[in-house]
Design a protein around this motif. Sequence first.
Motif, short mmCIF file in Angstrom:
data_model
loop_
_atom_site.label_atom_id
_atom_site.label_comp_id
_atom_site.label_asym_id
_atom_site.label_seq_id
_atom_site.Cartn_x
_atom_site.Cartn_y
_atom_site.Cartn_z
N ILE A 361 0.85 -1.20 0.00
CA ILE A 361 0.00 0.00 0.00
C ILE A 361 0.88 1.25 0.00
CG2 ILE A 361 -1.74 1.29 1.32
CD1 ILE A 361 -2.69 -1.46 2.44
N GLN A 362 1.96 1.22 0.80
CA GLN A 362 2.88 2.37 0.84
C GLN A 362 3.47 2.62 -0.55
OE1 GLN A 362 3.94 4.38 3.55
NE2 GLN A 362 2.42 3.42 4.87
N GLU A 363 3.76 1.53 -1.26
CA GLU A 363 4.40 1.67 -2.58
C GLU A 363 3.42 2.12 -3.66
OE1 GLU A 363 5.88 -2.25 -3.32
OE2 GLU A 363 7.90 -1.77 -2.65
N LEU A 364 2.21 1.56 -3.65
CA LEU A 364 1.34 1.69 -4.82
C LEU A 364 0.28 2.78 -4.75
CD1 LEU A 364 0.68 -2.00 -5.97
CD2 LEU A 364 2.47 -0.45 -6.68
N ASN A 365 -0.10 3.22 -3.56
CA ASN A 365 -1.16 4.24 -3.51
C ASN A 365 -0.63 5.53 -4.13
OD1 ASN A 365 -2.83 6.44 -2.66
ND2 ASN A 365 -3.79 5.05 -1.21
N THR A 366 -1.25 5.96 -5.22
CA THR A 366 -0.70 7.11 -5.96
C THR A 366 -0.85 8.43 -5.19
OG1 THR A 366 -2.75 6.98 -7.20
CG2 THR A 366 -0.76 6.42 -8.38
N TYR A 367 -1.74 8.45 -4.21
CA TYR A 367 -1.88 9.67 -3.40
C TYR A 367 -0.99 9.59 -2.16
CZ TYR A 367 -5.97 10.51 -6.28
OH TYR A 367 -6.81 10.73 -7.34
N GLY A 368 -0.32 8.44 -2.00
CA GLY A 368 0.45 8.20 -0.78
C GLY A 368 1.52 9.24 -0.52
N ASN A 369 2.23 9.65 -1.59
CA ASN A 369 3.34 10.59 -1.37
C ASN A 369 2.86 11.89 -0.77
OD1 ASN A 369 5.41 8.99 -2.09
ND2 ASN A 369 5.42 9.62 -4.24
N GLU A 370 1.72 12.38 -1.26
CA GLU A 370 1.21 13.65 -0.72
C GLU A 370 0.87 13.50 0.76
OE1 GLU A 370 -1.90 15.08 -3.46
OE2 GLU A 370 -0.55 14.31 -5.02
N ALA A 371 0.25 12.37 1.10
CA ALA A 371 -0.12 12.15 2.52
C ALA A 371 1.15 12.03 3.38
CB ALA A 371 -0.98 10.90 2.64
N LYS A 372 2.17 11.35 2.84
CA LYS A 372 3.41 11.19 3.61
C LYS A 372 4.08 12.54 3.83
CE LYS A 372 4.57 6.74 1.59
NZ LYS A 372 5.48 6.04 0.72
N ILE A 373 4.12 13.34 2.77
CA ILE A 373 4.77 14.66 2.88
C ILE A 373 4.03 15.51 3.92
CG2 ILE A 373 5.21 16.83 1.63
CD1 ILE A 373 5.75 15.01 -0.85
N LYS A 374 2.71 15.46 3.89
CA LYS A 374 1.91 16.23 4.85
C LYS A 374 2.21 15.76 6.27
CE LYS A 374 -1.24 19.32 5.40
NZ LYS A 374 -0.77 20.68 5.19
N LEU A 375 2.31 14.45 6.43
CA LEU A 375 2.60 13.89 7.76
C LEU A 375 3.96 14.40 8.26
CD1 LEU A 375 1.76 11.71 9.96
CD2 LEU A 375 3.22 10.14 8.70
N LEU A 376 4.95 14.34 7.38
CA LEU A 376 6.30 14.78 7.77
C LEU A 376 6.31 16.27 8.10
CD1 LEU A 376 8.46 12.78 5.19
CD2 LEU A 376 8.09 12.29 7.60
N GLU A 377 5.61 17.06 7.27
CA GLU A 377 5.53 18.51 7.54
C GLU A 377 4.92 18.78 8.91
OE1 GLU A 377 4.67 20.08 3.02
OE2 GLU A 377 3.11 20.34 4.54
N ASN A 378 3.83 18.07 9.20
CA ASN A 378 3.15 18.29 10.48
C ASN A 378 4.02 17.85 11.65
OD1 ASN A 378 0.78 19.61 9.83
ND2 ASN A 378 -0.19 17.73 9.13
N MET A 379 4.77 16.78 11.47
CA MET A 379 5.67 16.33 12.55
C MET A 379 6.71 17.40 12.83
SD MET A 379 6.41 12.35 12.03
CE MET A 379 5.41 11.19 12.93
N LYS A 380 7.25 17.95 11.72
CA LYS A 380 8.28 18.98 11.85
C LYS A 380 7.69 20.21 12.56
CE LYS A 380 11.79 20.46 8.62
NZ LYS A 380 12.05 20.51 7.18
N GLN A 381 6.51 20.61 12.13
CA GLN A 381 5.90 21.82 12.71
C GLN A 381 5.54 21.61 14.17
OE1 GLN A 381 2.86 23.87 10.74
NE2 GLN A 381 3.88 23.89 8.77
N LEU A 382 4.97 20.45 14.47
CA LEU A 382 4.55 20.20 15.86
C LEU A 382 5.74 20.05 16.80
CD1 LEU A 382 1.50 17.80 15.54
CD2 LEU A 382 1.50 20.19 16.22
#
Length: 401
Positions: A361-382
């Motif tokens: 699922i991590q590899e193939l979901n085409t929207y996955g990268n956007e969700a991952k980037i958002k997660l990383l951004e939020n971790m950094k901000q928080l």
Amino acid sequence: MILKKIRNKIDIIDAEILKLLKLRVELAKEVYKVKRALNRPLVDRQRENEILTRIREEASKIGMDPMLTLKIFKGIIRLCHESQRKLTTVSPGHKEALNREATLKTSPPQRVTLNLTTVKTSETVGEDGLLKDSEFLREAKLMVVGAGRIGKFIVKFFRGKVKEITLISRNPSKAERLAKQFNVNYSIDYSYASQANLIIMAIPPHNLAEVASRLRGFLKPGTIIVDTSSVKKGVVESVLSILPNHIEYVSIHPLFNPARIRSFKGLTVVVIPVKGERAWRLIAEVFKDAGLKVVISKPEEHDRVMSVVQVAHHLAYLAYALTAYELLNPRELHEYRTRILQYTLTVLGKLKDNLEVIKTIQELNTYGNEAKIKLLENMKQLSRISDENWTRLREALSKLS
Ligand SMILES: NC(=O)c1ccc[n+]([C@@H]2O[C@H](COP(=O)([O-])OP(=O)(O)OC[C@H]3O[C@@H](n4cnc5c(N)ncnc54)[C@H](OP(=O)(O)O)[C@@H]3O)[C@@H](O)[C@H]2O)c1
């Protein structure tokens, strides 16, 4: 004068970019021709994901905005798809597949209201000689491909609801053992598809196209094909482009790990109508009748939502697992565990049992990268405590919980 010099350089670079784009489009056309000759799926989401991940990483490394760069490259990939679509020598089958891809891509996500009351229940054999609606299931010969977790769940679920079940596995002794356990038939031979009128492929997403190709020659008119893949975009289009015109196809996603369930009640299954009205209604109805919640969706909508429900969610837990493991030894973690950590460790145990599916699922979901980037951004901000961030967080938590 200086400005003019700089602008001249920009013009030269733009001309170079244009030439390189032209070269890339030509290569995409070559790829198309090779795939057509080999009868391979036209869209390879895994390859596209790999390209986009690499571009994002390389953009970050050289100080470019990764999100904007990604957008540009997604545009380039669209440009290449477009040029492939325009190839004049497409065979009718592939032309149809490309058109279907275009329709699937451009249709806006929409929530279909499930109105199962409109399903007919009285007809048996229609003018076309096909079994209809309610009779279809009772008389169905079900072929389940793949004797993994979902394959076993499907066999258990459909036992007693269909006339006959045959479990297909590549491993004869496993197939025999399971067939005895569930009192169903088994085979290692795909040609059984010529007898089946309902085929459920419970196998990993990246193997679906290959298995669909192997089944293709055996499928009789009116057969309903179902896949259970956790990723839909790209996968559904590939399978559809391989299947013959005379079949119906519905894609489903059971939103649970079947290894751990005791009752079907309260579980959710996503049903994606792909080809044929009867197929998705039948499948939706059978799950609904068994007490499952049925959500009707589309490939894009499913993957967009699942990029948050699964991709970012799993990643957050898995990153925590690595962090805990690398900073503490397991004994310390258990000795000092809070009640809420105990809950997290239980979740991690469940993820561990399903790691291959999660990786896919991590590899193939085409929207996955956007969700991952958002997660990383939020971790950094928080991680930088600020009133603004915590106000945002409080609002999110109060809306979500
Ligand atoms: N696990 C979950 O929680 C879950 C939930 C919802 C949906 N899904 C989806 O359901 C599908 C199956 O998942 P699963 O959890 O059942 O996986 P699994 O336990 O790993 O079983 C997959 C089965 O697919 C068969 N298979 C693998 N490669 C194949 C190939 N090249 N050709 C033919 N058969 C092949 C194998 O069956 P044989 O060895 O018997 O041939 C294998 O046991 C996947 O698409 C997954 O994304 C999984």
